[in-house]
Design an enzyme around this catalytic site. Structure first.
Site, mmCIF file in Angstrom:
data_model
loop_
_atom_site.group_PDB
_atom_site.id
_atom_site.type_symbol
_atom_site.label_atom_id
_atom_site.label_comp_id
_atom_site.label_asym_id
_atom_site.label_seq_id
_atom_site.Cartn_x
_atom_site.Cartn_y
_atom_site.Cartn_z
ATOM 1 N N ASP A 61 0.853 -1.188 0.000
ATOM 2 C CA ASP A 61 0.000 0.000 0.000
ATOM 3 C C ASP A 61 0.892 1.243 0.000
ATOM 4 O O ASP A 61 2.111 1.168 0.194
ATOM 5 C CB ASP A 61 -0.890 -0.050 1.241
ATOM 6 N N GLU A 115 2.794 5.125 -3.933
ATOM 7 C CA GLU A 115 2.794 6.054 -5.081
ATOM 8 C C GLU A 115 4.122 6.811 -5.257
ATOM 9 O O GLU A 115 4.375 7.207 -6.410
ATOM 10 C CB GLU A 115 1.643 7.055 -4.934
#
Length: 1751
Positions: A1311, A1314
């Site tokens: 997770d 980005e």
């Protein structure tokens, strides 16, 4: 059935299955019997030897033969008595099956299953393909002299061409010599588009299309017969859409499969209907598989007399009486593509001109002025063609010796009698004749000399060859024919007169190539000259053809059209019928109508026999023909160089529309001109079909309204239906009386615009007479294209100077919506205004007519007409930033003009803004050239982002279906994306095989990519605005349609993009789904559906921040802030193929572990491990299927990776318990590592290993923040980082110091990658404002805060594996990609199993290693339906394992929403219920008993279908196909499906139509055009191709199974660990034809690289009418298939006649199933068979047959 005894020759007879008596013998008795038998055998052999003097076949020995009669539908019977006169006794004598029925056209005598051959040795692979040695099965002979040992040879010649032969390995047999077909020397093509499955006994094979697994050619339906004079092969075909085979009069283009037999043997016969064999011998047929356009062609290279039978299976049976079986099978994505694969104004004089009809003479009395007449014709611009028959008279001329005959005698050029020395004497027009042997080289010399001699006397322009079947007025010869097996073979095909030598030569006559028996049908082929009547495959290279001596009647005018269309398939484009008929008096009406349609025969000739009147009419349509001759001539050029058809069936262009499949009273010239003639007397109204396109009446120029419908077309006596297709440009020329004069006249263009205002076309022009002008380059080739407001006339080749200085003087543009205000012509940068009086606009017709032009032939021009409506959609934004104004706009050199339409840019580029192309160089890989900026316009972002003035462009033809073009700075190295792709090793060097053509435009620079099969321009960057600066790059692309899908990751409200001025930013960001908010991943890939249902895909391989703007032109514009432009185009042409080709490039989707397909639970906010344990125990108690439990960051110490909090100290023990009970466990790992701790091993070792991202000067870590801690971000590009990450995961999984702390995870959920940071840039801000706030900022979420918003600074430095430094500015979007593979590798190594990784951030090729969930969604109804769109998009992006958080992550869900979401989520491939901290629980136990019951029920369905889902996952992994599949991928020819995004498919067969709206109990669902069964009831719904309101109560989701498919399933259990041990089932959903097919992939579910190592089981299933068969293709390793029991069989669509008998053939042993184990519901037509009490395991072949009372 009565048992018979036969002498069977070679091999052993088959023992009788039963004996009439039983007795036990003593040992002594047995010994004596054996001795007696041996003595008897020796005696018999000695008698034979003494009697004959040589060994021989012992025909006194008899062997009982018992036919194994198949239980098949009558349509599948293969005729065992094709010679007629079958009776029961005769049938049984042949060892065949006798079963009379009421239908007399169905064979009562049909083959048994033990006829044919068996494979005794398979050599596979060979250099060319594979070979099989065959042995004949011991069955009675049909016609004697069977070949006992045969050789089957298969050649994998190309990706689309398969050849197989069956020959006699011990004796050479006649094979057709053919100059076009070169021997194939190998190697076998790699990755062919077909698969071949061999069946060993009886021998046969099935050829499947690799992509769809559809069986295209199945020879197992009937036995192969291979005797000296009888060869037979039967093949099941994929559809009834069969075209071709000739030459006959076929009353329809599409064949009837109702037991029609067609003979083929060239014969001088009248084309008067019936099934008579006529002049030519054409064995090629085309089969359109379905409305996808996929087609195959089959060609039998055999010239012996033969017949073919078409039967309703559908199937074809070939019967030929000599030679070998030599088949070529061609695959194509369209009918036209198959024909391409298969191929690579005149005055006529008949025989009257000859002296006594002797060839090479003319009558000096009655035609004494003939040479002067020919000269006069030439002086008036006409041509003269003479007729030549092959037969040569033996008599002298009136004026003296007949030198032609005498010289022929001297040179020995005749066909001889059987003795090989006596010329065969026959009779034709001149009386007694001999016949030239054109297979004799001396004959060719003699024939050419005679032609030249005649030409010196009589200046003819062409030769018309007649009577070359070869025709003979005598039967065989003047002396008759001998009684032997050549003249009277044991089997005679159903030829005219039932006599081989009727109207021709004796079959034992000798030619150089062989006996006339073998080469008869090659006679006309060997004689090929300019035009001929008799043809064999390949004749079209030399000749045209007319359809023979027809009659003046209305049937023959009708039947001519199927003939024209068939010869187009055969590769003979110059084709026609005798206009007005040859025999009989015509009528004025008939001849008028025939002259109208005949004007559009490519070979247009009016021809009458002696004594019949000639009608002259329809001058009007001949003028139209002459006007369109440049278009027609260009079509002939395409036929010559590309194999295109000229006279074209409607279904070639509109194959997706079944209504066109039978159209044969209309035809096309090429793709663009539709001809609709009147073919019936006394009528002026024709029922005509208008295909799905824009059409304009040729004569009125008006656009017609109907499309895709049948219309009544009014065509009075002087009218023919002529329509121009929108999207096409037709070159024209003013007509004259002859082409000699018309070729001197001015030229022009007719432009028919399509719906988007576009059109395209070509012109080929040479001197019209010279040989090989195309090959020698002596021609002009134009490419015409129109986009709104602009015509481009581009000369691609100028190798010919026309002596008449031709010019284009007029242009008509049909379908122009508005009158232009001005027009200009541009030539060599010189712009000239067209005077206003030279262009007129007809408001009523919407036609723009331009006259007075002087555009020289051979020069390129741009013709532009200005129109405000067009300008708005043609504007390309020059100021996409905020706050544009006129001054700033014009400072950029752009145009400012306001607009009323929302979204239309007011500041837009002038047309020539961009770069100019330098000369283009062809390379071994493609094209290479440079482009230079057009300095007439100012630079962009002068100070902030330097302009690159010169750019390099490389175009690479990577494969026939994929190309790359790359635009970069040749002088300075720029960042390029370091993501490796699978680039084919060998470029596609053969342009004829490429699916595309690349065109480079000069000014402004642009690249066009044209689909060669349709001419559609699929990429067109020849548009204004191309800009290339250091930090701003822009390129626009005109789209071929408005149907665009893809680009991500962003929440889209629809799957199909709205092209009405929308811009979407792409930059990886921790941003939950929201409208126009860039989210976690970046995928600059889109797929476009072209208007004709072809599809292509485009990837921009660029990882910088970017956006794309759509506009209704249709067009899109890319803008990126760095890197280079690196585009990849995949050509499909189907949507599913696009994805397969794309994933072949970027990498196939990962194959997840089987258990990962189970249901999964997670929650952010678990307080402790006790809460997880209670949830687990509750789910077990409730009996709700459930395989995987998660732990979110709650389990960690202060959200730190690789730690275990105090509240979760018992988690390792809990995980061990759960795993022991069949469960799996997954934990979350974030990439960011806390640096706040005094001692944190993961951080400390990371610092030691130098894995964290630092500032560019290397001074310090770039500190971000996550949760409450300062965090460092690992640089996963670096090798040492992967090693560090692997070690940390390993120690977490297997604690080195305390095994009780080892957390035995099975998967990883990665997770925040980005990467996400809770501060913008870093805790101290960023250092380089230019990188974080570039000159152009894409429209990203919070764009005013720059690129570093919620992530790290763009100037942060990372290092590629080769230690090359890169800026985070360039590689930010790759962070998740770089994180995924190290995580996947570590998981597999640490666990020793396949496991699963689920990532949030992704980039193209991430799907090779991980699945993806759609992020932190919201509990909202709109997010529910948008999750479907998200999955569909990630299917395009190469992810098969996808899903959304069921019931939503943010906000609290509602009961109804969560229940409906549980139903939908049960059909997410990645099915996980997950919600956020602070919200109430939403797992199934959080609600009432009804909720739990519904959840259990729907999850049981999921678990039942997991074998099907897993097989789809395998297909995605091995072939790149989609799992969650858009409906249009399967039904692309139905445009309604192009907009569907609230329904989806699992693979091709399961349609899911969920409730997606609050308080709704009705689903408005679309039912595509197929048979569908309700999954819950097994009953066919009886609706197709329409919208349906489906009642859907709260406890139900709508599921439908598609007819034609077999779904493997398994009894469900609470976990997959247990369900995998349960009985398997198969659901057979029968289609309209009684067929179904499916497959099953099975392995142990966890082994690493099971597919790659071959450690798996794979089987296909096929059902035909009442029989299911399993075929095991692969079975190896530890796949556990041997424990997989088949327990159930469900047959849906089993009919309403009771099934009374079920038998199972298992591993070769047949068993009857007791009646209490099957049940047939006559209402639902579901047959359920229970096999649970049997031991039928899937690793063995299984066949199940069910029979009704009437079978």
């Amino acid at each position: 059935m009565e048992e018979k005894e036969y002498c069977v020759g070679y091999g052993e007879g088959k023992e009788a299955s039963k004996m009439g008596w039983k007795k036990k013998f003593s040992g002594l008795e047995t010994t004596l019997i054996v001795l007696f038998i041996l003595v008897t055998i020796v005696s018999v052999v000695l008698i034979v030897l003494l009697a004959t003097g040589e060994p021989g076949e012992d025909c006194n020995r008899t062997t009982q033969f018992i036919p194994e009669c198949p239980s098949i539908h009558e349509s599948e019977r293969v005729d065992c008595y094709p010679d007629g006169g079958a009776s029961k006794d005769k049938c049984v004598d042949r060892g065949c099956c006798w079963l009379p029925i009421s239908e007399t056209n169905v064979p009562w005598c049909f083959f048994s299953k033990n006829h044919g051959y068996e494979a005794v040795h398979v050599q596979r692979p060979s250099q060319k393909g594979f070979e099989v040695q065959l042995r004949r099965l011991p069955a009675p002979s049909l016609f004697g002299k069977d070949i006992e040992q045969a050789h089957f040879s298969a050649e994998i010649q190309t990706q689309n061409r398969f050849r197989f032969t069956i020959t006699d390995p011990n004796k050479a047999r006649f094979e057709v010599p053919h100059e076009h077909i070169k021997p194939f020397t190998g190697p076998a093509a790699s990755s062919p588009n077909y698969e071949v499955e061999l069946i060993h006994k009886p021998f046969g094979f099935k050829l499947r299309r690799a992509t769809t697994k559809k069986v295209l050619f199945d020879t197992t339906m009937g036995p192969i017969q291979f005797a000296d004079q009888y060869l037979q092969l039967t093949a099941r075909l994929p559809s009834h859409n069969i075209y071709g085979l000739g030459e006959h009069v076929h009353q329809n283009f599409q064949h009837s499969t109702d037991w029609r037999t067609w003979p083929m043997f060239t014969r001088d016969a009248f084309p008067n209907g019936g099934s008579h064999n006529l002049y030519g011998h054409q064995t090629f047929f085309l089969c359109l598989e379905d409305n996808s356009g996929m087609s195959l062609g089959v060609f039998l290279l055999n010239s012996n007399a033969m017949e073919v039978t078409l039967q309703p299976t559908p199937a074809i049976t070939y019967r030929t009486i000599g030679g070998i079986l030599d088949f070529y099978i061609f695959l194509g994505n369209s009918p036209e593509a198959v024909v391409k694969e298969y191929l690579e104004d005149i005055q006529y004089t008949d025989v009257d001109y000859m002296e006594d009809k002797k060839i090479f003479t003319y009558d000096l009395k009655n035609f004494h002025g003939l040479p002067e007449f020919a000269d006069d014709l030439h002086n008036h611009g006409q041509k003269y063609i003479i007729l030549l028959d092959p037969a040569v008279a033996t008599s002298a001329r009136i004026s003296g010796p007949y030198h032609t005959y005498n010289l022929g005698n001297e040179m020995g050029v005749w066909v001889y009698e059987a003795d090989g020395t006596t010329p065969l004497i026959g009779e034709v027009w001149p009386g007694e004749t001999v016949f030239p042997d054109y297979t004799n080289p001396a004959c060719n010399t003699w024939w050419v000399d005679e032609c030249e001699k005649l030409f010196r006397e009589l200046k003819y322009d062409g030769l018309w060859i007649d009577m070359n079947e070869v025709a003979n007025f005598k039967k065989g010869s003047a002396n008759g024919c001998a009684a032997n097996n050549l003249n009277y073979p044991p089997f005679t095909p159903s030829i005219l007169d039932d006599l081989m030598y009727s109207k021709t030569l004796c079959m034992d006559a000798k030619q150089t190539w062989g006996a006339h028996y073998d080469v008869h049908s090659l006679y006309g082929y060997a004689m090929t000259l300019s035009t001929e009547e008799s043809t064999f495959a390949g004749s079209g290279k030399f000749t045209g053809h007319w359809l023979g001596d027809n009659a003046a009647n209305w049937n023959d005018i009708k039947w001519a059209i199927p003939g024209l269309l068939e010869f187009s398939l055969f590769g003979i484009p110059y084709i026609g019928a005798d206009i007005c008929g040859f025999f009989d008096d015509t009528t004025e009406e008939l001849c008028t109508r025939w002259m109208q349609v005949g004007a559009f025969y490519t070979f247009s000739r009016n021809h009458n026999a002696q004594g019949y009147k000639v009608m002259k009419t329809a001058k009007h349509y001949l003028n139209i023909r002459y006007t369109l001759l440049p278009y027609l001539y260009t079509l002939f050029h395409h036929a010559h160089v590309k194999g295109d058809t000229v006279t074209r069936p409607m279904m070639h262009e509109f194959y997706s529309d079944p209504a066109t499949w039978k159209v044969d009273r209309q035809f096309l010239w090429g793709p663009g001109l539709l001809i609709t003639p009147v073919l019936d007397p006394g009528t002026s109204v024709v029922s005509a079909y208008i295909p799905d396109a824009v059409w304009y009446e040729y004569e009125t120029e008006v656009r017609i309204t109907p499309r895709k419908q049948q219309v009544d077309m009014y065509l009075p006596a002087d009218k023919l239906g002529l329509h121009l297709r929108g999207g096409h440009i037709f070159p024209i020329q003013q007509p004259a009386n002859t082409t000699v004069y018309s070729r001197k006249n001015p030229m022009g263009l007719i432009i028919a615009l399509d719906d988007n205002g576009n059109a395209g076309g070509e012109l080929f022009w040479d001197d019209g007479e010279a040989r090989d002008s195309a090959e020698k380059g002596v021609y002009i080739h134009y490419q015409f294209s129109v986009v709104p407001g602009l015509l481009k006339m581009v000369v691609l080749k100028n190798g010919y100077a026309d002596p008449h200085n031709l010019k284009f003087e007029e242009i008509k543009i049909l379908g122009v919506s508005e009158a232009p205000s001005s027009m200009t012509v541009t030539h060599n940068s010189n712009v000239t205004a067209v005077p206003f009086e030279n262009f007129q606009y007809d408001t009523n017709k919407k036609v723009l007519h331009v006259t007075g032009l002087q555009l020289e032939l051979g020069q390129s021009y741009l013709v532009q007409w200005i129109n405000d409506v067009y300008l708005e959609i043609e504007r390309f934004d020059c100021y996409p930033e905020d706050n544009s104004n006129q001054a700033a706009c014009e400072a950029r050199g752009c145009t400012w003009k306001t607009a009323n339409t929302p979204g239309v840019p007011w500041c837009f580029y002038p047309r020539d803004y961009g770069y100019i192309t330098n000369p283009v160089t062809n390379t071994s890989e493609g094209l290479s050239f440079q482009i230079k900026r057009n300095t007439a316009h100012p630079k962009r972002y002068t100070d902030q982002s330097p302009t690159i003035e010169t750019l390099q462009v490389d175009v690479k033809y990577l494969d026939n279906y994929i190309l790359q073009f790359k635009i970069y700075d040749p002088n300075n190295k720029r960042y390029e994306v370091p993501v490796p792709f699978n680039i084919p090793q060998d470029p596609a060097i053969d342009p004829s095989k490429r699916l595309y053509e690349v065109i480079v435009e000069n000014s402004p620079f642009g690249i066009k990519v044209k689909r060669t099969s349709t001419g559609t321009i699929i990429w067109d960057s020849h548009l204004p605005g191309f800009t290339f600066t250091d930090m701003f790059i822009q390129i626009s692309n005109r789209l071929p349609s408005k149907y665009v899908y893809g680009f991500g990751e962003t929440e889209h409200p629809t799957f199909k993009h709205d092209l009405n001025w929308h811009t979407w930013g792409m930059f990886a960001k921790d941003q939950p789904p929201g409208y126009k908010m860039n989210s976690y991943g970046v995928h600059p890939f889109y797929m476009c559906l072209e208007d004709d249902a072809n599809a292509h895909g485009v990837l921009l391989h660029n990882s910088n921040a970017m956006d794309v703007t759509f506009q209704p032109t249709p067009a899109l514009t890319y803008r990126t802030v760095g890197g280079i432009l690196d585009f990849y185009l995949v050509l499909g042409p189907t949507p599913e193929l696009v994805v397969q080709e794309y994933t072949a490039l970027i990498g196939r989707p990962v194959l997840p572990a089987y258990w990962s397909l189970g249901f999964q639970l997670c929650r952010y906010g678990y307080e402790n491990d006790t809460e997880i344990k209670e949830l687990y125990e509750g789910m077990k108690k409730a009996g709700i299927p459930y395989d995987v439990q998660y732990a979110d960051i709650d389990y960690m110490v202060r959200q730190m990776d690789f730690t275990l909090g105090d509240n979760f100290a018992g988690l390792p023990a809990l995980v061990n318990q759960m795993k022991s009970e069949g469960m799996r466990f997954i934990v979350l790992l974030d990439p960011a590592i806390s640096g706040n701790e005094t001692s944190y091993p993961a951080f400390d070792r990371g610092v030691e290993d130098d894995v964290f991202i630092k500032w560019a000067d290397g001074s310090d870590i770039v500190w971000g923040k996550l949760y409450r801690a300062y965090t460092a971000f690992p640089d996963f590009f670096r090798n040492q980082t992967a090693t560090w990450w692997h070690r940390e995961i390993k120690e977490f999984h297997t604690h080195p110091n305390d095994t009780e702390k080892s957390l035995k995870i099975d998967g990883l959920w990665i997770d925040m990658n980005e990467p996400s940071s809770f501060v913008h840039g870093s805790v101290i801000g960023c250092r380089d404002q230019r990188l974080n706030n570039p000159p152009y900022m894409p429209p990203l979420e919070s764009k005013h805060l720059g690129l570093s918003h919620k992530t790290i600074c763009m100037e942060s430095q990372q290092f590629l594996p080769d230690n090359t430094p890169v800026r985070h500015y360039d590689v930010h979007n790759l962070y998740g990609w770089s994180h995924t593979k190290p995580s996947y590798d570590a998981l597999l190594d640490v666990t020793g199993e396949r496991g699963v990784v689920v990532t949030r951030s992704s980039y193209p090729s991430s799907g090779k290693w991980a699945g993806h969930w759609l992020g932190d969604n919201t509990s909202a109804w709109d997010q529910m339906y948008k999750s479907i769109i998200g999955m569909l998009e990630f299917s395009l992006f190469g992810f098969s394992y996808t899903g959304a958080d069921i019931c939503g992550f943010f906000r609290e869900t509602t009961y109804q929403m969560c229940l409906r979401w549980m139903q939908l989520g049960a059909f997410y491939p990645y099915s996980r219920n997950h919600n956020g901290k602070g919200s109430k629980r939403q797992d199934p136990l959080a609600f009432d008993e009804k909720f739990q019951n519904v959840s259990r029920d729907v999850l049981n369905i999921r678990y039942t279908l997991l074998p099907y889902l897993y097989t789809l996952m395998y297909e995605a992994h091995s072939q790149g196909s989609t799992v969650v599949r858009p409906v249009f991928h399967e039904f692309v020819n139905d445009k309604i499906t192009w907009d569907i995004h609230k329904q989806f498919l699992w693979g091709p067969a399961l349609l899911i139509s969920p409730v997606l709206d609050e308080h709704s109990s009705i689903v408005h669902a679309y039912v595509p055009n197929a048979r569908w069964y309700n999954y819950h009831t097994g009953e066919a719904i009886g609706v197709r191709g329409q919208w349906l309101d489906i009642p859907t109560p709260l406890e139900q989701i709508n599921l439908h199974i598609r007819g034609g498919y077999i779904i493997p399933w398994q009894e469900p259990s609470n976990t997959t660990a247990y369900s995998r041990n349960n009985f398997m089932g198969l659901t057979v959903a029968i289609d309209d034809n009684g067929f179904a097919q499916g497959s099953l992939f099975w392995d142990d579910g966890t082994s690493i690289d099971a597919y790659e190592k071959g450690d798996y089981y794979f089987a296909t299933f096929s059902a035909n009418k009442n029989t299911l068969v399993t075929n095991i293709w692969h079975n190896n390793g530890t796949n556990t298939a041997e424990r997989l029991g088949l327990g159930y069989l469900k047959v849906w669509g089993a009919g309403n006649i009771p099934v009374v008998k079920v038998t199972v053939m298992y591993n070769g042993v047949s068993e009857l199933i007791e009646s209490f184990n099957f049940n047939h519901n006559l209402t639902t037509q579901e047959l359920v068979i229970s096999l649970k009490d049997k031991a039928y395991f899937m690793d063995k072949p299984i066949q199940v047959t069910w029979k009704t009372t009437f079978q």
